[in-house]
Write a protein that holds these residues in place. Structure first.
Motif, mmCIF file in Angstrom:
data_model
loop_
_atom_site.group_PDB
_atom_site.id
_atom_site.type_symbol
_atom_site.label_atom_id
_atom_site.label_comp_id
_atom_site.label_asym_id
_atom_site.label_seq_id
_atom_site.Cartn_x
_atom_site.Cartn_y
_atom_site.Cartn_z
ATOM 1 N N ILE A 59 -9.645 0.669 -5.761
ATOM 2 C CA ILE A 59 -8.823 1.855 -6.003
ATOM 3 C C ILE A 59 -7.391 1.570 -5.577
ATOM 4 O O ILE A 59 -7.117 0.649 -4.811
ATOM 5 C CB ILE A 59 -9.358 3.095 -5.269
ATOM 6 C CG1 ILE A 59 -9.444 2.844 -3.758
ATOM 7 C CG2 ILE A 59 -10.707 3.514 -5.829
ATOM 8 C CD1 ILE A 59 -9.850 4.061 -2.956
ATOM 9 N N GLU A 60 -6.476 2.381 -6.086
ATOM 10 C CA GLU A 60 -5.065 2.211 -5.757
ATOM 11 C C GLU A 60 -4.778 2.722 -4.343
ATOM 12 O O GLU A 60 -5.504 3.563 -3.809
ATOM 13 C CB GLU A 60 -4.204 2.960 -6.765
ATOM 14 C CG GLU A 60 -4.320 2.416 -8.188
ATOM 15 C CD GLU A 60 -3.434 3.162 -9.147
ATOM 16 O OE1 GLU A 60 -2.608 2.510 -9.811
ATOM 17 O OE2 GLU A 60 -3.564 4.398 -9.219
ATOM 18 N N VAL A 61 -3.698 2.203 -3.759
ATOM 19 C CA VAL A 61 -3.306 2.579 -2.400
ATOM 20 C C VAL A 61 -1.915 3.203 -2.429
ATOM 21 O O VAL A 61 -0.963 2.611 -2.950
ATOM 22 C CB VAL A 61 -3.307 1.357 -1.461
ATOM 23 C CG1 VAL A 61 -2.852 1.771 -0.062
ATOM 24 C CG2 VAL A 61 -4.690 0.724 -1.398
ATOM 25 N N ALA A 62 -1.804 4.390 -1.884
ATOM 26 C CA ALA A 62 -0.516 5.063 -1.737
ATOM 27 C C ALA A 62 0.077 4.693 -0.389
ATOM 28 O O ALA A 62 -0.550 4.905 0.654
ATOM 29 C CB ALA A 62 -0.687 6.573 -1.838
ATOM 30 N N LEU A 63 1.272 4.126 -0.414
ATOM 31 C CA LEU A 63 1.986 3.767 0.804
ATOM 32 C C LEU A 63 3.367 4.414 0.768
ATOM 33 O O LEU A 63 4.000 4.471 -0.283
ATOM 34 C CB LEU A 63 2.143 2.257 0.929
ATOM 35 C CG LEU A 63 0.868 1.436 1.138
ATOM 36 C CD1 LEU A 63 1.165 -0.041 0.947
ATOM 37 C CD2 LEU A 63 0.293 1.689 2.525
ATOM 38 N N ALA A 64 3.824 4.888 1.905
ATOM 39 C CA ALA A 64 5.158 5.472 2.004
ATOM 40 C C ALA A 64 6.099 4.502 2.697
ATOM 41 O O ALA A 64 5.661 3.544 3.357
ATOM 42 C CB ALA A 64 5.105 6.791 2.776
ATOM 43 N N LYS A 65 7.381 4.732 2.553
ATOM 44 C CA LYS A 65 8.368 4.003 3.338
ATOM 45 C C LYS A 65 8.491 4.722 4.675
ATOM 46 O O LYS A 65 9.127 5.768 4.780
ATOM 47 C CB LYS A 65 9.721 3.979 2.617
ATOM 48 C CG LYS A 65 10.785 3.184 3.366
ATOM 49 C CD LYS A 65 12.104 3.177 2.610
ATOM 50 C CE LYS A 65 13.163 2.392 3.377
ATOM 51 N NZ LYS A 65 14.474 2.423 2.671
ATOM 52 N N GLN A 66 7.858 4.176 5.689
ATOM 53 C CA GLN A 66 7.786 4.837 6.992
ATOM 54 C C GLN A 66 9.107 4.676 7.743
ATOM 55 O O GLN A 66 9.621 3.572 7.891
ATOM 56 C CB GLN A 66 6.621 4.245 7.784
ATOM 57 C CG GLN A 66 5.272 4.482 7.103
ATOM 58 C CD GLN A 66 4.122 3.708 7.723
ATOM 59 O OE1 GLN A 66 3.015 3.700 7.180
ATOM 60 N NE2 GLN A 66 4.350 3.023 8.834
ATOM 61 N N VAL A 67 9.654 5.794 8.209
ATOM 62 C CA VAL A 67 10.996 5.774 8.808
ATOM 63 C C VAL A 67 11.014 6.403 10.211
ATOM 64 O O VAL A 67 12.062 6.760 10.712
ATOM 65 C CB VAL A 67 12.009 6.493 7.897
ATOM 66 C CG1 VAL A 67 12.225 5.711 6.611
ATOM 67 C CG2 VAL A 67 11.573 7.925 7.592
ATOM 68 N N HIS A 68 9.852 6.555 10.823
ATOM 69 C CA HIS A 68 9.740 7.148 12.162
ATOM 70 C C HIS A 68 10.261 8.585 12.169
ATOM 71 O O HIS A 68 10.900 9.035 13.121
ATOM 72 C CB HIS A 68 10.476 6.306 13.207
ATOM 73 C CG HIS A 68 9.890 4.942 13.393
ATOM 74 N ND1 HIS A 68 8.839 4.699 14.239
ATOM 75 C CD2 HIS A 68 10.181 3.760 12.801
ATOM 76 C CE1 HIS A 68 8.521 3.416 14.186
ATOM 77 N NE2 HIS A 68 9.308 2.825 13.312
ATOM 78 N N GLY A 69 9.986 9.293 11.083
ATOM 79 C CA GLY A 69 10.388 10.690 10.976
ATOM 80 C C GLY A 69 9.194 11.617 11.035
ATOM 81 O O GLY A 69 8.130 11.265 11.544
#
Length: 256
Positions: free
Chosen positions: A65-75
């Motif tokens: 399955i596909e994986v959703a990843l975010a650009k993590q910015v410590h917010g």
């Protein structure tokens, strides 16, 4: 052979939810990034990262399955992964929630606390990245609120806090301690001053306390200290102290 995986007993028992916290073992990367590095931004070969993430996904035993990843910015922003979400997008966010099946939410860490959440009754899952800034800023509360907006009930939510750096290995210094006390007094109790020449901060302890205060139905801690076990996990602080680079481990949760 699947890579080693650590799981929350409560989420494991939940129907139609697959999840896991992965460490650094069981991948194809070499050298500093040996071996299950899941980040393309640390200097590893991109093809190795793709293979490593695929191995982690297949270890969930739900198929490719596909994986959703975010650009993590410590917010503290939470992104809703809806039907319009494209997996190639890396939007700035430190948490994601969804009602979608057939997609895994992924969080990358190397000392920060990964948090996986599920309301099995409502069919809603979430994943959050809690470094010290996100933790004191309320990333967990925001994630729970976003899940509730989709129809979850916090009394039915299961939250699992994965491997992270422990207080004994997380020295922060006086200036940062003063900043936390002044701006985030609710987190001040997790600054530890006894036993060390400089203050330390207990991020996993703070997140665990927040989860209980939020009224989350079930809260569990999974895994060990990332810094204390460099053979099992990537640790940014351990790598810095040893003049090397750290990869990133991945935590995944998916419906179905």
């Amino acid at each position: 052979m699947h890579p080693p995986i650590e799981k929350s007993p409560a989420i494991t028992e939940a129907p139609a939810v697959r999840h896991g916290f992965f460490g650094r073992r069981g991948g194809v990367s070499e050298g500093e990034f040996a071996s299950l590095n899941a980040s393309r931004s640390v200097g590893d070969d991109a093809a190795n990262v793709v293979d490593n993430v695929h191995r982690a996904v297949m270890a969930l035993k739900g198929g490719p399955i596909e994986v959703a990843l975010a650009k993590q910015v410590h917010g503290t922003h939470v992104h809703v992964v809806d039907n319009g979400f494209r997996v190639g997008d890396r939007l700035e966010a430190d948490a994601m929630v969804t009602t979608r099946s057939g997609i895994a939410l992924g969080i990358l860490t190397a000392d920060c606390a990964p948090i996986l959440l599920a309301d099995p009754e409502a069919g809603i899952i979430g994943a959050a990245h809690a470094g010290w800034k996100g933790a004191v800023g309320g990333i967990l509360a925001n994630t729970v609120a976003a899940m509730e907006q989709l129809g979850a009930s916090r009394a039915n939510i299961i939250a699992a806090i994965g491997p992270a750096i422990s207080a004994p290995n997380y020295e922060i210094g006086e200036e940062m301690a003063d900043e936390i006390r002044a701006q985030f007094p609710d987190a001040a109790d997790f600054i530890i001053t006894e036993g060390w020449p400089r203050p330390h901060f207990d991020v996993p302890g703070l997140v665990l306390s927040q989860a209980k205060s939020l009224g989350i139905g079930t809260v569990e801690s999974v895994g060990s200290c990332t810094y204390a076990h460099p053979d099992l996990y990537f640790s940014h602080r351990y790598a810095t102290h040893n003049n090397t680079r750290a990869g990133r481990q991945i935590a995944l949760i998916a419906r179905g």
